[in-house]
Design a protein around this motif. Structure first.
Motif, PDB file in Angstrom:
ATOM      1  N   GLN A 192       0.822  -1.192   0.000  1.00  0.00           N
ATOM      2  CA  GLN A 192       0.000   0.000   0.000  1.00  0.00           C
ATOM      3  C   GLN A 192       0.869   1.262   0.000  1.00  0.00           C
ATOM      4  N   VAL A 201      -3.588   4.478  -2.077  1.00  0.00           N
ATOM      5  CA  VAL A 201      -4.258   3.321  -2.643  1.00  0.00           C
ATOM      6  C   VAL A 201      -5.573   3.048  -1.932  1.00  0.00           C
ATOM      7  N   THR A 239      -7.877  -5.067  -4.023  1.00  0.00           N
ATOM      8  CA  THR A 239      -7.205  -3.999  -4.773  1.00  0.00           C
ATOM      9  C   THR A 239      -5.863  -3.669  -4.134  1.00  0.00           C
ATOM     10  N   GLN A 240      -5.860  -3.573  -2.820  1.00  0.00           N
ATOM     11  CA  GLN A 240      -4.624  -3.264  -2.114  1.00  0.00           C
ATOM     12  C   GLN A 240      -3.607  -4.387  -2.252  1.00  0.00           C
ATOM     13  N   PHE A 247      -1.703  -4.001  -5.487  1.00  0.00           N
ATOM     14  CA  PHE A 247      -0.682  -2.967  -5.376  1.00  0.00           C
ATOM     15  C   PHE A 247       0.509  -3.465  -4.567  1.00  0.00           C
ATOM     16  N   CYS A 274       3.327  -5.184  -6.440  1.00  0.00           N
ATOM     17  CA  CYS A 274       4.278  -4.278  -7.093  1.00  0.00           C
ATOM     18  C   CYS A 274       5.282  -3.701  -6.087  1.00  0.00           C
TER      19      CYS A 274
END
Length: 200
Positions: free
Chosen positions: A39, A135, A153-154, A157, A160
């Motif tokens: 995040q 985020v 969704t988090q 992220f 990455c």
């Protein structure tokens, strides 16, 4: 909306203070162990490790560009609450290391504690119409619009951020860190549902 689910200003204040405080405590555990996370906070941690800058100011600055999206998508009330939560967390993250220390803390246990504490902190903020920015704003918007849970969704992220973390930390440290991030996202994914809790 029923009266039983409506939050007063005092309700919101204590919820945001609790959420920001616990989030700062979680980051104190994380950085004490030299771990990373996902995040927006994870990005701030990586920048802090790479530059030597303090986490608090970096986290506060990273969140600035996201407030416009938050205003357009979630409204001014959400942005004000989120700004307050981010500012509180940033400030507390700067002072907590002066107020507490850990004589012994196993990294695996620390990662799990970080995840549980941070997950509870985020739930408190979400349920009082706030987030920790970045985020989180995007994740909440997607959940409200599409039903796709904020935790997933988090998590995307996070993948990455953890890939980038491998350039600054060894694989073992990153693996332990991933455990903490997994706990955070599981807490959110399981517990943050609009059909279970809706409040203003």
């Amino acid at each position: 909306m029923t009266d039983s689910t409506h939050h007063s200003a005092i309700d919101d204040a204590q919820g945001i203070l609790f959420g920001a405080g616990m989030a700062a405590f979680g980051i104190t555990i994380l950085t004490h162990l030299g771990l990373v996370t996902g995040q927006t906070a994870g990005l701030a941690v990586l920048i802090s490790y790479a530059t030597g800058w303090g986490f608090g100011p970096v986290f506060f600055a990273i969140n600035l560009p996201f407030y416009w999206l938050g205003y357009r998508r979630m409204g001014g009330r959400f942005v004000v609450k989120t700004f307050v939560a981010v500012a509180l967390m940033s400030g507390l993250a700067m002072v907590l290391p002066r107020w507490l220390s850990f004589a012994a803390l196993d990294p695996v246990l620390g990662a799990v504690l970080f995840g549980a504490i941070s997950g509870a902190a985020l739930l408190a903020l979400f349920r009082h119409g706030a987030s920790l920015g970045g985020v989180g704003i995007v994740a909440l918007h997607l959940q409200d619009r599409t039903g796709f849970r904020a935790g997933w969704t988090q998590l995307a992220f996070d993948v990455c951020v953890f890939a980038a973390a491998l350039t600054l930390r060894d694989a073992g440290t990153v693996a332990i860190s991933a455990l903490g991030a997994l706990v955070v996202n599981l807490v959110i994914a399981v517990n943050h549902r609009r059909d279970r809790y809706i409040a203003a």
